[in-house]
Design a protein around this motif. Structure first.
Motif, mmCIF file in Angstrom:
data_model
loop_
_atom_site.group_PDB
_atom_site.id
_atom_site.type_symbol
_atom_site.label_atom_id
_atom_site.label_comp_id
_atom_site.label_asym_id
_atom_site.label_seq_id
_atom_site.Cartn_x
_atom_site.Cartn_y
_atom_site.Cartn_z
ATOM 1 N N ALA A 140 0.824 -1.194 0.000
ATOM 2 C CA ALA A 140 0.000 0.000 0.000
ATOM 3 C C ALA A 140 0.862 1.248 0.000
ATOM 4 N N ALA A 141 0.274 2.359 -0.517
ATOM 5 C CA ALA A 141 1.009 3.623 -0.612
ATOM 6 C C ALA A 141 1.445 4.111 0.761
ATOM 7 N N ALA A 142 0.608 3.951 1.764
ATOM 8 C CA ALA A 142 0.936 4.402 3.113
ATOM 9 C C ALA A 142 2.150 3.667 3.655
ATOM 10 N N GLU A 143 2.252 2.367 3.341
ATOM 11 C CA GLU A 143 3.403 1.583 3.823
ATOM 12 C C GLU A 143 4.695 2.020 3.119
ATOM 13 N N GLU A 144 4.608 2.314 1.803
ATOM 14 C CA GLU A 144 5.756 2.790 1.051
ATOM 15 C C GLU A 144 6.284 4.098 1.637
ATOM 16 N N LEU B 291 10.276 7.175 4.876
ATOM 17 C CA LEU B 291 10.556 8.042 6.022
ATOM 18 C C LEU B 291 11.591 7.414 6.946
ATOM 19 N N GLU B 292 11.432 6.124 7.178
ATOM 20 C CA GLU B 292 12.354 5.421 8.072
ATOM 21 C C GLU B 292 13.785 5.475 7.529
ATOM 22 N N GLU B 293 13.902 5.303 6.214
ATOM 23 C CA GLU B 293 15.242 5.293 5.619
ATOM 24 C C GLU B 293 15.849 6.698 5.614
ATOM 25 N N ILE C 227 17.499 16.654 3.302
ATOM 26 C CA ILE C 227 16.838 15.493 3.926
ATOM 27 C C ILE C 227 15.662 15.942 4.789
ATOM 28 N N SER C 228 15.843 17.029 5.545
ATOM 29 C CA SER C 228 14.774 17.533 6.423
ATOM 30 C C SER C 228 13.565 17.968 5.606
ATOM 31 N N SER C 229 13.853 18.629 4.474
ATOM 32 C CA SER C 229 12.766 19.079 3.606
ATOM 33 C C SER C 229 11.988 17.895 3.052
ATOM 34 N N GLU C 230 12.711 16.865 2.645
ATOM 35 C CA GLU C 230 12.057 15.691 2.087
ATOM 36 C C GLU C 230 11.262 14.930 3.146
ATOM 37 N N ILE C 231 11.809 14.898 4.362
ATOM 38 C CA ILE C 231 11.100 14.230 5.465
ATOM 39 C C ILE C 231 9.773 14.946 5.742
ATOM 40 N N SER C 232 9.800 16.301 5.743
ATOM 41 C CA SER C 232 8.582 17.079 5.991
ATOM 42 C C SER C 232 7.526 16.791 4.934
#
Length: 220
Positions: A2-6, A11-13, A30-35
């Motif tokens: 599922a998209a939510a799991e992806e 995020l974890e990585e 990285i911070s921007s992408e995490i947000s």
């Protein structure tokens, strides 16, 4: 998957990479992408489904009460002395138990129900003067209804109904015609600039000292 799991795995990585990164520019990226992924994760999360409860029918219907129709008693006899007024309603078959009375200091409303198949109403929305409700009474007799109203002050009434005194002076007509101009000048003074205030002050002073009868002469 599922998209939510992806999104959760990404995020974890990214957080793992963020923990070992050292260069400021890389950390900002990285911070921007995490947000962005966190926002996407919230939008992808399944929303709870709201269900509207179905109303339970009791099967009991409340009957609606039809509005009563009244025959207005516009004419009746009356007499008075300085202490009371008596109103006579000539009507047969009135039942004291089916009568509804509402007596106030300046009005009366008498409702007679089921009189030979009809409903009657005698109402005076504004009496000539005040009465004492707790001392008033309504008496049913075989051929008439007698309403006794006790006056709040001893006097003779010209009529049962209140009427404006046409001889009373109209205060608005007798108002000083200069009062409106003076109010206008006050507003202009409060809202004007310094030049306007000086002009109005001079006109006001001249008017009060008798130099001019027109308070607006100074700036005409």
């Amino acid at each position: 998957m599922a998209a939510a799991e992806e999104v959760a795995l990404d995020l974890e990585e990214l957080r793992h990479i963020q923990s070992i990164a050292k260069r400021p520019r890389i950390l900002n990226l990285i911070s921007s992408e995490i947000s962005s992924l966190e926002k996407l994760s919230k939008e992808a999360a399944p929303k709870p489904t709201l269900t509207t409860p179905t109303p339970i029918s009791t099967g009991v219907k409340v009957p609606s009460t039809p509005a009563l129709n009244y025959v207005t008693l516009g004419s009746f006899s009356w007499e008075q002395d300085t202490e009371k007024v008596k109103i006579y309603i000539f009507l047969e078959g009135v039942d004291q138990e089916k009568m509804e009375t509402e007596i106030k200091p300046t009005s009366i409303d008498i409702k007679l129900h089921d009189v030979q198949g009809k409903n009657y109403r005698c109402a005076i929305p504004k009496l000539h003067n005040k009465i004492v409700p707790e001392k008033c009474k309504v008496l049913v007799k075989p051929t008439r209804v007698v309403i006794t109203l006790i006056k709040a002050s001893k006097e003779n009434w010209l009529d049962l109904h209140f009427k404006e005194d046409k001889l009373k002076p109209n205060l608005d007509k007798e108002k000083d015609p200069m009062a409106g101009i003076m109010d206008l000048m006050k507003n202009m003074y409060n809202e004007g600039d310094e030049e306007m205030k000086r002009t109005i002050a001079k006109a006001w002073t001249d008017a009060r000292s008798g130099k001019t009868a027109d308070p607006l002469k100074g700036f005409k």
